[in-house]
Write a protein that holds these residues in place. Sequence first.
Motif, short mmCIF file in Angstrom:
data_model
loop_
_atom_site.label_atom_id
_atom_site.label_comp_id
_atom_site.label_asym_id
_atom_site.label_seq_id
_atom_site.Cartn_x
_atom_site.Cartn_y
_atom_site.Cartn_z
N ASP A 253 -8.39 -0.44 -4.59
CA ASP A 253 -8.66 -0.14 -3.18
C ASP A 253 -7.39 -0.27 -2.35
OD1 ASP A 253 -10.08 0.45 -0.85
OD2 ASP A 253 -10.59 -1.64 -0.49
N ASN A 254 -6.54 0.74 -2.44
CA ASN A 254 -5.39 0.89 -1.55
C ASN A 254 -5.68 2.04 -0.59
OD1 ASN A 254 -2.01 0.10 -2.42
ND2 ASN A 254 -3.81 -1.17 -2.80
N HIS A 255 -4.95 2.04 0.54
CA HIS A 255 -5.16 3.09 1.54
C HIS A 255 -3.84 3.69 1.99
CE1 HIS A 255 -9.49 2.81 2.44
NE2 HIS A 255 -9.35 1.58 2.00
N MET A 256 -3.91 4.97 2.29
CA MET A 256 -2.83 5.65 2.98
C MET A 256 -3.23 5.77 4.46
SD MET A 256 -3.61 9.65 1.96
CE MET A 256 -3.84 9.34 0.21
N TYR A 257 -2.24 5.89 5.31
CA TYR A 257 -2.47 6.33 6.69
C TYR A 257 -1.99 7.78 6.77
CZ TYR A 257 -3.54 1.60 8.34
OH TYR A 257 -4.13 0.38 8.55
N GLU A 258 -2.91 8.67 7.09
CA GLU A 258 -2.58 10.09 7.10
C GLU A 258 -1.63 10.45 8.24
OE1 GLU A 258 -7.10 10.11 6.03
OE2 GLU A 258 -5.62 8.67 6.81
N GLN B 261 5.01 -5.84 -4.89
CA GLN B 261 3.75 -6.59 -4.89
C GLN B 261 3.26 -6.94 -6.29
OE1 GLN B 261 1.40 -3.70 -2.73
NE2 GLN B 261 1.63 -4.81 -0.80
N GLY B 262 3.90 -6.39 -7.31
CA GLY B 262 3.46 -6.64 -8.68
C GLY B 262 2.25 -5.83 -9.09
N ILE B 263 2.08 -4.67 -8.46
CA ILE B 263 0.94 -3.79 -8.74
C ILE B 263 1.45 -2.59 -9.55
CG2 ILE B 263 -0.94 -2.44 -7.77
CD1 ILE B 263 -1.12 -5.42 -7.14
N GLN B 264 0.85 -2.36 -10.72
CA GLN B 264 1.27 -1.25 -11.56
C GLN B 264 0.73 0.08 -11.05
OE1 GLN B 264 3.36 -1.12 -14.00
NE2 GLN B 264 2.94 0.84 -14.98
N CYS B 265 -0.58 0.11 -10.77
CA CYS B 265 -1.23 1.35 -10.35
C CYS B 265 -2.21 1.06 -9.22
CB CYS B 265 -1.99 1.99 -11.51
SG CYS B 265 -0.97 2.62 -12.85
N ALA B 266 -2.55 2.11 -8.46
CA ALA B 266 -3.53 1.96 -7.39
C ALA B 266 -4.20 3.29 -7.12
CB ALA B 266 -2.86 1.44 -6.12
N THR B 267 -5.50 3.23 -6.85
CA THR B 267 -6.16 4.39 -6.26
C THR B 267 -5.93 4.31 -4.76
OG1 THR B 267 -8.18 3.06 -6.51
CG2 THR B 267 -7.93 4.97 -7.94
N MET B 268 -5.60 5.45 -4.15
CA MET B 268 -5.16 5.50 -2.77
C MET B 268 -6.18 6.32 -1.95
SD MET B 268 -2.47 4.23 -1.16
CE MET B 268 -1.49 3.93 -2.63
N PHE B 269 -6.92 5.63 -1.10
CA PHE B 269 -7.96 6.28 -0.31
C PHE B 269 -7.44 6.68 1.06
CE2 PHE B 269 -10.29 3.84 -3.44
CZ PHE B 269 -11.31 4.71 -3.82
#
Length: 398
Positions: free
Chosen positions: A14-19, A112-120
């Motif tokens: 649960d990551n997010h972009m700001y459009e 942040q030590g995060i390998q992958c993320a889904t970006m909503f």
Amino acid sequence: MPSRDLDFPVFDADNHMYETRDALTKFLPDQYKHAIDYVDVHGRTKIVVRGQISDYIPNPTFERVAAPGAQEEYFKHGNPEGKSYREILGRGIDAPAAFREPAARLELLDEQGIQCATMFPTLASLVEERLRDDPDLTHVVIHALNEWMHEHWTFGYENRIFPVPVITLPVVEKAIAELEWVVERGARAVLIRPAPVPGFRGPRSFGLEEFDPFWQRVLELGVLVTMHASDSGYNRYANEWEGTSGEMLAFGKPKPFSMVATHDRAIKDAVTALVCHGALTRNPGLRIALIENGSGWVRPLLHELADTYNKMPQAFPEDPVAAFKRDLYVHPFHEEDPVGLVQLLGADHVLFGSDFPHAEGMSDPITYVDELEGLPDDQLRKVMGGNMFSLMGLTVDA
């Protein structure tokens, strides 16, 4: 350096972009150019949907945003001092490139030590409810957003950031066409709003047989379906009790009645529809991840399903609890009881998500691992990333 040193790859569900400002407008066909617009209101930019100013998101350009995790302590420990909403949020910040651009975001994930993320997407959550009486236009605007997302972020940046395109369902044939379009361009997951599907004959459940051709195509393409918290239309119900009018405000001051009456209602109803209307049974093998909907509702719902099944088993196509535990994957909030959810559903069906960089999310995503203290190492690895790697069809060292 990451604040936690983990010896396995982490996948944030649960990551997010700001459009950017043109996310909904750049690819709109000429005949629909004025369906979405922006206007200046007393020096503040507002988004306009079919001529109606929306306050759903107060700053739709996202030039200034709340600091990541500004409400983290509020959600974890409450508000014993009775601070105002503004006091809890604190001062906003200028949105850095990492919130809006994939290359900069990848660098931040490394930090942040995060390998992958889904970006909503963030702004996208206002579209479907405000166009609910025009199914054709809904499909047009959603496709324009997906085109922008593919151009700006791709659907699999460096095989580490996976933006999630939206599929709207009013016209099933168009939903299938959109699904095929995004998958052809690399999408591994799609986003569906947890709400009744508007249509030319009124709203209806996506669990009905009418939608089976869509669910079957999902199965054939092997894509993960996500249901993320959104404006699902329940504000209309709350307004009737409040004696007020107006739209849901994504970052607005919460009202006690609305918080209690509508809390978890959308996702509970969405899941109940999938189970009770038989979509999961008729389309075995669906994988549906419930993102940013919390988990406090899971145990009560499973109890209600079991109780109803016990009283009228002939009305169900199969044991509803078994269907839930087979096909659904739940992302619990950090302030809840993730370990208890693992014990309830099994480690294979629980997902880590931070909601970064939203105010109600976590300022340091990897600290979610602290909430999983006591889990065996193999279960910890599954929750913090292994499950999402599997659901997305990726190897663990992606």
